[in-house]
Design a protein around this motif. Structure first.
Motif, short mmCIF file in Angstrom:
data_model
loop_
_atom_site.label_atom_id
_atom_site.label_comp_id
_atom_site.label_asym_id
_atom_site.label_seq_id
_atom_site.Cartn_x
_atom_site.Cartn_y
_atom_site.Cartn_z
N GLN A 101 0.83 -1.21 0.00
CA GLN A 101 0.00 0.00 0.00
C GLN A 101 0.86 1.26 0.00
OE1 GLN A 101 -2.39 -0.69 3.47
NE2 GLN A 101 -3.95 -1.83 2.36
N VAL A 102 1.92 1.26 0.81
CA VAL A 102 2.83 2.41 0.86
C VAL A 102 3.49 2.60 -0.50
CG1 VAL A 102 4.99 3.26 1.85
CG2 VAL A 102 3.22 2.32 3.34
N ARG A 103 3.93 1.50 -1.09
CA ARG A 103 4.57 1.56 -2.41
C ARG A 103 3.60 2.13 -3.45
NH1 ARG A 103 5.00 -1.58 -6.96
NH2 ARG A 103 6.99 -1.48 -8.04
N ARG B 245 0.98 4.07 -2.97
CA ARG B 245 0.73 5.49 -2.72
C ARG B 245 1.93 6.33 -3.14
NH1 ARG B 245 -1.98 3.75 2.18
NH2 ARG B 245 -0.02 4.01 3.30
N THR B 246 3.13 5.85 -2.85
CA THR B 246 4.35 6.58 -3.22
C THR B 246 4.46 6.67 -4.73
OG1 THR B 246 5.43 5.81 -1.20
CG2 THR B 246 6.85 6.64 -2.95
N LEU B 247 4.24 5.57 -5.40
CA LEU B 247 4.32 5.55 -6.86
C LEU B 247 3.30 6.50 -7.47
CD1 LEU B 247 5.69 4.28 -9.30
CD2 LEU B 247 4.02 2.45 -9.22
N SER C 5 2.04 9.16 -6.08
CA SER C 5 2.48 10.53 -5.79
C SER C 5 3.60 10.96 -6.73
CB SER C 5 2.96 10.61 -4.33
OG SER C 5 3.47 11.88 -4.05
N VAL C 6 4.57 10.07 -6.95
CA VAL C 6 5.68 10.38 -7.86
C VAL C 6 5.16 10.59 -9.27
CG1 VAL C 6 7.74 9.39 -8.95
CG2 VAL C 6 7.46 9.27 -6.47
N LYS D 157 3.53 13.97 -9.50
CA LYS D 157 4.51 15.06 -9.51
C LYS D 157 5.25 15.11 -10.84
CE LYS D 157 4.95 15.30 -4.58
NZ LYS D 157 5.65 14.95 -3.39
#
Length: 112
Positions: free
Chosen positions: A47-49, A51-53, A55-56, A59
């Motif tokens: 889940q963290v991965r 969300r991070t992906l 977000s990246v 951006k």
């Protein structure tokens, strides 16, 4: 003795009460399994991965759009509405660029 009453006052048999208990235990076990899956380190990491992906990617998309707008603005400075080059703007910039290259080359020669 093996009887109970429901909210409306109906009498339940021992078998009905035991069936309710069995059903409730199964639902509880299912809920606990689901909770265990949700808090498992692999699930949390995924889940963290994700969300991070996301977000990246968001951006990067914004950066790409901003860069594209910037390039269009710069292009508009050197090309007219018909797409023809604006020599009155290109020549001075080219001369400045050549001057910078010559300065850098000269500075490198002096260092040797």
């Amino acid at each position: 003795m093996g009887e109970g009453r429901t909210k409306d006052g109906a009498v339940r048999t021992t078998a009905e009460i035991e069936a309710d208990i069995t059903r409730t235990r199964a639902q509880l076990a299912e809920t606990l399994d689901e909770l265990a899956m949700r808090v498992h380190p692999t699930t949390v990491a995924a889940q963290v991965r994700a969300r991070t992906l996301a977000s990246v990617e968001q951006k990067l998309g914004r950066a790409y759009a901003d860069a594209s707008r910037g390039l269009e603005r710069i292009k508009a400075e050197f090309v007219d509405e018909k797409g023809a080059p604006r020599k009155e703007r290109i020549v001075p910039v080219a001369l400045v660029g050549v001057g910078v290259v010559l300065l850098v080359a000269s500075a490198r020669k002096r260092k040797r």
